[in-house]
Design a protein around this motif. Structure first.
Motif, PDB file in Angstrom:
ATOM      1  N   LYS A  55      22.198 -23.412 -20.237  1.00 44.02           N
ATOM      2  CA  LYS A  55      21.040 -24.321 -20.503  1.00 44.02           C
ATOM      3  C   LYS A  55      21.437 -25.783 -20.354  1.00 44.02           C
ATOM      4  O   LYS A  55      20.704 -26.511 -20.948  1.00 44.02           O
ATOM      5  CB  LYS A  55      20.205 -24.000 -21.450  1.00 44.02           C
ATOM      6  N   THR A  65      15.240 -25.686 -17.434  1.00 43.66           N
ATOM      7  CA  THR A  65      13.814 -25.705 -16.856  1.00 43.66           C
ATOM      8  C   THR A  65      13.752 -26.923 -15.834  1.00 43.66           C
ATOM      9  O   THR A  65      14.547 -27.922 -15.931  1.00 43.66           O
ATOM     10  CB  THR A  65      13.041 -25.884 -18.017  1.00 43.66           C
ATOM     11  N   THR A  80      12.851 -22.181 -14.346  1.00 39.71           N
ATOM     12  CA  THR A  80      14.099 -22.239 -14.222  1.00 39.71           C
ATOM     13  C   THR A  80      14.802 -22.674 -13.022  1.00 39.71           C
ATOM     14  O   THR A  80      14.311 -22.305 -11.921  1.00 39.71           O
ATOM     15  CB  THR A  80      15.034 -21.279 -15.023  1.00 39.71           C
TER      16      THR A  80
END
Length: 337
Positions: A56, A73, A107
């Motif tokens: 992430k 994201t 994502t």
């Protein structure tokens, strides 16, 4: 209801092991996969929820490249300070797609994996070679206004829906994957594939492979870029035609050019020969029109979508003019509000 296993691995190695069967699918934001399951188009035997994996982060490498974790994201990527400053064409493309709510969940890795929005693909009562190989293509001779004008085959005329991927194609991105056979890097131009005789295969991933990150080299085109998206309405609509264009210009002469199209083919469309033909040319409508004609030399309509050929030609010219002037489309959009 299709029964499936649900697994939440804690490591990349565990995720790869869980994905190592043909009908297993990775689940991240679920903004496309869950819809496909609801429509009974996707019937995975196993869902591998990868949201616990350490994928992430967004970081600048020692060589100046951008490394994007697969679970970043779309919202975080589009609004990241480094992306906005150094890779603004990527930010513009992402913000041109979907809605804020979807971008909050979707994502980067999932965006690469999203599937076509062809009407027939989503309707199990119709023939679709992508959904059921060998059944036929209802879009050929059917309602095909949104379909491909480049790279199609007798088996499939669907288009890839992503905006982000078009910008990444223009930026020479590469996709980092890990699988049972180890790690490898796939150039963006070789990640998605044309339909040929196997339209059910959207990309070149192997069974068990997992996208871990996306690498984008340091850009060298400065302010000369734009992402132009032509669609039926201003928000929350897929592209009829989109163009990611970037130029390196010195005293009015083009030193390098990047042009990627969306909404025209089964993958983001980039013509390297066309880009080379612009090098050494002076900035101007004539050279831009010539390169647009070159890119579309093999374009073929399917009836309802014949208009897309001329629309694409005009969009390419307009995008190159915006890039040359350093006036990207998102600046024009802001002036409307």
């Amino acid at each position: 209801m299709n029964r499936f296993e649900y697994i939440r691995p804690a490591t990349v190695a565990d995720a790869i092991a869980a994905l190592n069967e043909p009908a297993a699918r990775a689940l991240a934001g679920g903004t496309n996969l869950v819809d496909l399951m609801k429509y009974d188009v996707a019937q995975p035997s196993r869902l591998v929820d990868i949201n616990r994996l350490p994928l992430k982060s967004i970081e600048i490498t020692s060589g100046g490249a951008l490394r994007i974790g697969a679970l970043v994201t779309n919202t975080d990527l589009a609004w990241h300070r480094d992306v906005r400053e150094k890779w603004p064409i990527l930010s513009s493309a992402i913000l041109a797609g979907a809605s804020p709510q979807l971008r909050n969940a979707a994502t980067a890795g999932g965006n690469l994996m999203q599937r076509t929005r062809c009407y027939y693909f989503y309707d199990p009562s119709t023939a679709c070679n992508k959904r059921q190989p060998g059944s036929g293509c209802s879009a050929i001779g059917g309602v095909n206004r949104i379909h491909a004008i480049l790279g199609a085959s007798d088996s499939c005329i669907a288009v890839h829906p992503s905006d982000m991927c078009v910008a990444m194609a223009a930026l020479d991105a590469s996709v980092e994957v890990e699988g049972p056979e180890g790690k490898r890097s796939i150039p963006m131009s070789g990640f998605h594939r044309l339909p040929g005789g196997e339209p059910e295969r959207d990309n070149t991933l192997k069974v068990g492979e997992l996208i871990t990150s996306i690498i984008i080299p340091e850009p060298d085109f400065g302010a000369h870029h734009t992402y132009l998206k032509i669609r039926d309405r201003l928000s929350y609509a897929f592209a009829l035609i989109s163009v990611a264009a970037a130029l390196r210009v010195d005293e009015g002469v083009i030193q390098d050019a990047r042009i990627a199209l969306g909404g025209v083919a089964h993958k983001p469309w980039r013509d390297f020969d066309a880009e080379k033909s612009l090098k050494g040319e002076r900035v101007g409508n004539q050279s831009f029109t010539q390169v647009a004609d070159f890119i579309l030399r093999d374009a073929k309509g399917q009836g309802d979508n014949d208009f897309k050929i001329e629309l694409a030609r005009r969009a390419i010219v307009r995008a190159l003019e915006q890039a040359a002037a350093g006036t990207p489309q998102d600046q024009a959009d802001k002036s409307l509000h």
